[in-house]
Motif scaffolding. Sequence first.
Motif, PDB file in Angstrom:
ATOM      1  N   ALA A 124       7.550   6.304 -38.600  1.00 31.34           N
ATOM      2  CA  ALA A 124       8.028   4.921 -38.466  1.00 31.34           C
ATOM      3  C   ALA A 124       9.365   4.752 -39.184  1.00 31.34           C
ATOM      4  N   ALA A 125       9.466   5.361 -40.369  1.00 29.65           N
ATOM      5  CA  ALA A 125      10.720   5.274 -41.134  1.00 29.65           C
ATOM      6  C   ALA A 125      11.838   5.995 -40.378  1.00 29.65           C
ATOM      7  N   GLY A 126      11.513   7.164 -39.825  1.00 27.36           N
ATOM      8  CA  GLY A 126      12.504   7.926 -39.057  1.00 27.36           C
ATOM      9  C   GLY A 126      13.021   7.103 -37.880  1.00 27.36           C
ATOM     10  N   TYR A 127      12.099   6.477 -37.193  1.00 26.53           N
ATOM     11  CA  TYR A 127      12.456   5.637 -36.044  1.00 26.53           C
ATOM     12  C   TYR A 127      13.505   4.597 -36.453  1.00 26.53           C
ATOM     13  N   ASP A 128      13.221   3.882 -37.543  1.00 31.05           N
ATOM     14  CA  ASP A 128      14.134   2.825 -38.001  1.00 31.05           C
ATOM     15  C   ASP A 128      15.466   3.381 -38.500  1.00 31.05           C
ATOM     16  N   ILE A 129      15.388   4.408 -39.311  1.00 35.78           N
ATOM     17  CA  ILE A 129      16.620   4.986 -39.899  1.00 35.78           C
ATOM     18  C   ILE A 129      17.510   5.580 -38.804  1.00 35.78           C
ATOM     19  N   PHE A 130      16.905   6.290 -37.846  1.00 33.61           N
ATOM     20  CA  PHE A 130      17.695   6.881 -36.756  1.00 33.61           C
ATOM     21  C   PHE A 130      18.401   5.791 -35.953  1.00 33.61           C
ATOM     22  N   ILE A 131      17.675   4.716 -35.667  1.00 30.25           N
ATOM     23  CA  ILE A 131      18.287   3.642 -34.886  1.00 30.25           C
ATOM     24  C   ILE A 131      19.404   2.978 -35.687  1.00 30.25           C
ATOM     25  N   GLU A 132      19.187   2.832 -36.994  1.00 25.21           N
ATOM     26  CA  GLU A 132      20.215   2.173 -37.812  1.00 25.21           C
ATOM     27  C   GLU A 132      21.466   3.043 -37.990  1.00 25.21           C
ATOM     28  N   PHE A 133      21.273   4.340 -38.244  1.00 24.76           N
ATOM     29  CA  PHE A 133      22.424   5.177 -38.604  1.00 24.76           C
ATOM     30  C   PHE A 133      22.852   6.176 -37.527  1.00 24.76           C
ATOM     31  N   GLY A 134      22.035   6.371 -36.523  1.00 25.15           N
ATOM     32  CA  GLY A 134      22.340   7.416 -35.535  1.00 25.15           C
ATOM     33  C   GLY A 134      21.807   8.751 -36.024  1.00 25.15           C
ATOM     34  N   PHE A 135      21.721   9.724 -35.124  1.00 21.63           N
ATOM     35  CA  PHE A 135      21.113  11.009 -35.474  1.00 21.63           C
ATOM     36  C   PHE A 135      21.936  11.785 -36.512  1.00 21.63           C
ATOM     37  N   GLN A 136      23.228  11.881 -36.291  1.00 25.26           N
ATOM     38  CA  GLN A 136      24.041  12.720 -37.179  1.00 25.26           C
ATOM     39  C   GLN A 136      24.161  12.134 -38.583  1.00 25.26           C
TER      40      GLN A 136
ATOM     41  N   GLN B 167      15.950   1.456 -25.202  1.00 19.06           N
ATOM     42  CA  GLN B 167      17.388   1.776 -25.234  1.00 19.06           C
ATOM     43  C   GLN B 167      17.886   2.276 -26.589  1.00 19.06           C
ATOM     44  N   ALA B 168      17.509   1.590 -27.652  1.00 17.85           N
ATOM     45  CA  ALA B 168      18.024   1.930 -28.983  1.00 17.85           C
ATOM     46  C   ALA B 168      17.648   3.354 -29.398  1.00 17.85           C
ATOM     47  N   ILE B 169      16.382   3.710 -29.240  1.00 13.66           N
ATOM     48  CA  ILE B 169      15.963   5.051 -29.669  1.00 13.66           C
ATOM     49  C   ILE B 169      16.444   6.119 -28.675  1.00 13.66           C
ATOM     50  N   MET B 170      16.530   5.742 -27.386  1.00 15.82           N
ATOM     51  CA  MET B 170      17.024   6.695 -26.382  1.00 15.82           C
ATOM     52  C   MET B 170      18.484   7.070 -26.659  1.00 15.82           C
ATOM     53  N   GLN B 171      19.240   6.123 -27.192  1.00 17.29           N
ATOM     54  CA  GLN B 171      20.632   6.393 -27.545  1.00 17.29           C
ATOM     55  C   GLN B 171      20.687   7.450 -28.660  1.00 17.29           C
ATOM     56  N   VAL B 172      19.753   7.346 -29.583  1.00 20.10           N
ATOM     57  CA  VAL B 172      19.648   8.355 -30.642  1.00 20.10           C
ATOM     58  C   VAL B 172      19.292   9.714 -30.036  1.00 20.10           C
ATOM     59  N   PHE B 173      18.360   9.704 -29.099  1.00 21.09           N
ATOM     60  CA  PHE B 173      17.961  10.964 -28.455  1.00 21.09           C
ATOM     61  C   PHE B 173      19.158  11.613 -27.763  1.00 21.09           C
ATOM     62  N   MET B 174      19.932  10.787 -27.070  1.00 18.41           N
ATOM     63  CA  MET B 174      21.098  11.308 -26.352  1.00 18.41           C
ATOM     64  C   MET B 174      22.058  11.992 -27.316  1.00 18.41           C
TER      65      MET B 174
END
Lengths: 202, 202
Positions: free
Chosen positions: A21-33, A108-115
């Motif tokens: 759950a934390a990963g989900y939020d942090i990734f969406i907030e900051f992006g993967f890199q 959309q938000a998490i898919m953008q991180v996946f991309m």
Amino acid sequence: MSEHIDGRNLRSINTRKRLLAAGYDIFIEFGFQKATISQIIKKAKTGYGTAYIHFSGKDDLLIVLMDDVMNRFYEIAKMSFEPTSKQEAIDMITMQTRLFLENAIQEQAIMQVFMEAIRHSDKVQEKWIEIRESFVEQIAKDVAYAQKTGLARTDLDNYLVARNWFSLNESHLWDIVNQTNKHSVAEITHNITALYTGGLYY
Amino acid sequence: MSEHIDGRNLRSINTRKRLLAAGYDIFIEFGFQKATISQIIKKAKTGYGTAYIHFSGKDDLLIVLMDDVMNRFYEIAKMSFEPTSKQEAIDMITMQTRLFLENAIQEQAIMQVFMEAIRHSDKVQEKWIEIRESFVEQIAKDVAYAQKTGLARTDLDNYLVARNWFSLNESHLWDIVNQTNKHSVAEITHNITALYTGGLYY
């Protein structure tokens, strides 16, 4: 003996859930890199040692999230498909396509991180290729069914048809995620379904 | 006054050509990320100052190569297309598709470099999106022609059809470049052409 859920297992399962759950939020907030495993651990209120029992790194954690989100797309792909006419096939495929693309908007938000992650991590890219393959195999079964029941052209290889159909869906999926789509989900659905079913079905 | 080609201009044109040829070889040998502008300059037997008059860096040089190679694909896409029947359209599109995919085999080594560069350079990726757009616009004209002459379905947006058709071609193009294609060019051509023309033409 089968593993039973005692207090310790339960805590472990909860820690894992909190990390995801934390990963989900942090990734969406900051992006993967830009996201760091430290941020995720801090947000999940756990320690490094505990976290590393569950995930070897952020690629690893992201892959679990990706599996989870893509499962919701997969649920749509594997809806029961036993059309008895061309029109029934068109209706079912239209519905599946619409749901699939609407789900892309939803996620959309998490898919953008996946991309971003697919682009920058070989491990995540490999996972994406594996996920794509599972969709293609699922679709190939539907195509084979339509061919077997005499609704679809049998001179076309069902696997190759499935791959092409998924390519079309995937290209629009990323377009929607990027918000670079110039057409609505309804228009895209009509267009790709018409090409696909018109080409495949008698 | 128009620019005329004197000795100095001619030398400049030749230097540019040598840099491009050197870039082509170095990129294929080392890949996009590992290749350095120094290697290219050395191979082209020119100096840094001179090289930078022509190209601001390796992204820049690669983009010119990409434009050049993709022009050969574009020549195929913009072949005259004035079918008078569905069968004629199918024959023309089959031929174009086959030539397009065969060209991918022909250019495999440099296309692999392009794929790597698209992945790792935002500038190159932008250029790729621009090139893709020019293909889609060219195809959209052909679709509009077939719609205008009553051969193709008019309830489908010609631009969206074109985008879908290019997506199908592009996905196989990269598969061929990666040598991950599980089917021959003939099979792929048959499959995608059947879906496309079957779906679009009356």
